[in-house]
Write a protein that holds these residues in place. Structure first.
Motif, short mmCIF file in Angstrom:
data_model
loop_
_atom_site.label_atom_id
_atom_site.label_comp_id
_atom_site.label_asym_id
_atom_site.label_seq_id
_atom_site.Cartn_x
_atom_site.Cartn_y
_atom_site.Cartn_z
N SER A 61 0.81 -1.21 0.00
CA SER A 61 0.00 0.00 0.00
C SER A 61 0.85 1.26 0.00
N ARG A 62 2.08 1.20 0.50
CA ARG A 62 2.94 2.38 0.52
C ARG A 62 3.28 2.87 -0.89
N TYR A 63 3.10 2.02 -1.92
CA TYR A 63 3.46 2.41 -3.28
C TYR A 63 2.26 2.83 -4.12
N ARG A 64 1.07 2.76 -3.56
CA ARG A 64 -0.10 3.23 -4.30
C ARG A 64 0.03 4.74 -4.52
N GLY A 65 -0.12 5.13 -5.78
CA GLY A 65 0.06 6.53 -6.13
C GLY A 65 1.46 6.86 -6.57
N SER A 66 2.43 5.96 -6.35
CA SER A 66 3.79 6.16 -6.86
C SER A 66 3.85 5.77 -8.32
N ARG A 67 4.75 6.40 -9.07
CA ARG A 67 4.86 6.11 -10.49
C ARG A 67 6.21 5.48 -10.80
N ALA A 68 6.18 4.48 -11.69
CA ALA A 68 7.41 3.83 -12.15
C ALA A 68 7.44 3.85 -13.67
N LEU A 69 8.61 4.09 -14.21
CA LEU A 69 8.85 3.97 -15.64
C LEU A 69 9.73 2.76 -15.88
N VAL A 70 9.38 1.95 -16.86
CA VAL A 70 10.23 0.84 -17.28
C VAL A 70 10.67 1.13 -18.70
N ILE A 71 11.97 1.22 -18.89
CA ILE A 71 12.54 1.53 -20.20
C ILE A 71 12.99 0.22 -20.84
N GLY A 72 12.27 -0.19 -21.87
CA GLY A 72 12.51 -1.48 -22.51
C GLY A 72 11.30 -2.37 -22.33
N GLY A 73 10.66 -2.73 -23.45
CA GLY A 73 9.40 -3.47 -23.36
C GLY A 73 9.49 -4.91 -23.77
N SER A 74 10.66 -5.52 -23.60
CA SER A 74 10.82 -6.93 -23.91
C SER A 74 10.40 -7.77 -22.70
N ILE A 75 10.85 -9.01 -22.64
CA ILE A 75 10.38 -9.93 -21.60
C ILE A 75 10.82 -9.47 -20.21
N GLY A 127 11.62 -6.36 -19.27
CA GLY A 127 10.93 -5.13 -18.94
C GLY A 127 9.48 -5.36 -18.57
N LEU A 128 8.79 -6.23 -19.29
CA LEU A 128 7.40 -6.52 -18.97
C LEU A 128 7.26 -7.24 -17.63
N THR A 129 8.19 -8.14 -17.33
CA THR A 129 8.15 -8.79 -16.02
C THR A 129 8.30 -7.77 -14.91
N LEU A 178 2.47 -9.30 -22.26
CA LEU A 178 1.84 -8.07 -22.70
C LEU A 178 0.33 -8.13 -22.49
N HIS A 179 -0.25 -9.29 -22.67
CA HIS A 179 -1.69 -9.45 -22.41
C HIS A 179 -2.01 -9.11 -20.96
N ASP A 180 -1.16 -9.58 -20.05
CA ASP A 180 -1.41 -9.31 -18.62
C ASP A 180 -1.18 -7.84 -18.29
N PHE A 181 -0.20 -7.22 -18.91
CA PHE A 181 0.08 -5.80 -18.62
C PHE A 181 -0.91 -4.88 -19.33
#
Length: 411
Positions: free
Chosen positions: A6-20, A22-24, A111-114
């Motif tokens: 719950s401490r991370y609700r409202g926090s934002r993360a960027l993932v650079i790279g959309g391969s396996i 990065g998606l994980t 990708l389906h899950d994300f």
């Protein structure tokens, strides 16, 4: 969702790279409560050219623990690891079960899950700053994005890695991997019977090939499966390598050469050498490959994986030769370990990254040292021996699929 996230609700993360990898990472961060956006430099949806992946527990963990997707629908499996000699005789055979997927099958499931709403194509991240409270990523189109956490999973040529470790640059191993897939139905009945339930090796002087069945585009059933292989062959660094990697389009591939781009003369030589040096069943697969392609085998490892609010994972942090079949497993392990560190840090992201980094650096070091030794044994020392247990797949050691604190209890 775990209440401790719950401490991370409202926090934002960027993932650079959309391969396996990065998606994980994106999925486990989203599971913690982060608002996550993924930025992939490629302008069109990714595909893996049919490449096979050996499924180790870290790779499959999302689908086992957190997804509604049935993991059995993503994979094939075999019961044996075997070595064939030049007469197709089995010279070593161990009963050892492994599962496999294809790159495209696994990527599409992640990708389906994300979802695609927060998955951005054609976004090239070229720089970043970390002000302490937030991290800002700059993109080549002039846009910027700011977040509480940035995870760089942008591959072996990661532009971000230089900020973590300026001395970490890819170095050539001295050999390339010829890769390809062939529908099992196109192989002879003898070869299908011989290799359909096994990882198969054929060892030649200064070389070896590994083959195993993977899902096809239409599914995992036997009639749709493909025989996937990687064949390691030495090529000296310099003009000979540059010429080999010059595609039909005139461009030189830095890390790979796509199907249809390898010059015909090199494909013809590769096929002739397969007949002359490999087990006949392995050579049959190579000869049946319509468009083989090339992967340059490189080594790189960063001595830093954390910078306050930025993390470096997967091949961006450590690209290990494929001999332990642990590349995707290492990327997934980095992501899951980051999740655990974030949970333990209870909202303090810099503290989480500080706690996370040493263990992942050590895992990178151990893995890279081991696969470099394995590659040298095959390609230069000729001490890759059929059935040697030190040559088994495994992220955490030969045949070791779990870290000490997660090993299954055997009754």
């Amino acid at each position: 969702m775990n209440d401790s996230s719950s401490r991370y609700r409202g926090s934002r993360a960027l993932v650079i790279g959309g391969s396996i990898g990065g998606l994980t990472a994106a999925l486990v961060l989203k599971d913690l409560g982060f608002e996550v956006d993924v930025y992939e430099r490629t302008a069109t949806p990714l595909h893996g050219r049919g490449s096979g992946i050996v499924l180790q527990p870290d790779t499959l963990r999302w689908f086992v623990e957190r997804s509604d997707t049935d993991p059995t629908g993503l994979s094939t499996s075999t019961s044996w690891v075997q070595y064939l000699d030049r007469e197709n005789r089995v010279v070593s055979r161990d009963e050892r079960r492994w599962g496999y997927t294809s790159w495209g099958t696994f990527y599409r499931a992640l990708l389906h899950d994300f979802g695609t709403e927060h998955y951005h194509l054609g976004a090239y991240a070229c720089g970043f700053d970390d002000s302490g409270e937030r991290a800002t990523v700059r993109f080549a189109d002039g846009s910027t994005e700011t977040a509480d956490l940035v995870v760089f999973a942008d591959g072996i040529n990661s532009p971000a890695r230089e900020r973590f470790d300026p001395d970490a640059v890819p170095s050539y191993s001295g050999y390339v991997g010829w890769r390809g897939t062939v529908p099992l139905r196109d192989l002879s009945p003898v070869t299908r019977r011989m290799m359909g339930d096994s990882i198969t090796y054929s060892v030649a002087p200064n070389s070896h090939i590994t083959l195993y069945p993977i899902p096809g585009e239409e599914g995992v059933d036997a009639e749709h499966q493909l025989m996937n292989y990687v064949w390691y062959r030495n090529v000296p660094k310099g003009p000979e390598l540059t010429e080999l990697l010059t595609g039909k389009n005139g461009f030189v591939g830095a890390v790979s050469l796509h199907p249809g781009q390898v010059q015909d003369r090199f494909v013809a030589e590769m096929r002739e050498t397969a007949v002359a040096t490999l087990a006949p069943a392995a050579a049959e697969v190579v000869l049946a490959t319509e468009e083989p392609y090339l992967q340059v085998v490189l080594d790189v490892r960063s001595d830093r994986m954390a910078l306050h609010r930025a993390a470096l994972i997967g091949d961006a942090a450590c690209s290990a030769r494929p001999h332990a079949a642990a590349g995707t497993a290492k990327a997934a392990a980095d992501a899951w370990a980051l999740r655990d560190a974030l949970l333990a840090a209870d909202g303090d992201i810099p503290a989480a990254l500080t706690a996370w980094e040493p263990g992942q650096l050590e895992l990178s070091r151990q893995l890279l040292d081991r696969v470099m030794e394995m590659g040298d044994r095959s390609q230069f020392l000729n001490t890759w021996l059929p059935g040697d247990p030190s040559l088994r797949f495994g992220l955490y050691g030969p045949g070791v699929l779990y870290p000490e604190d997660r090993r299954p209890v055997v009754a």
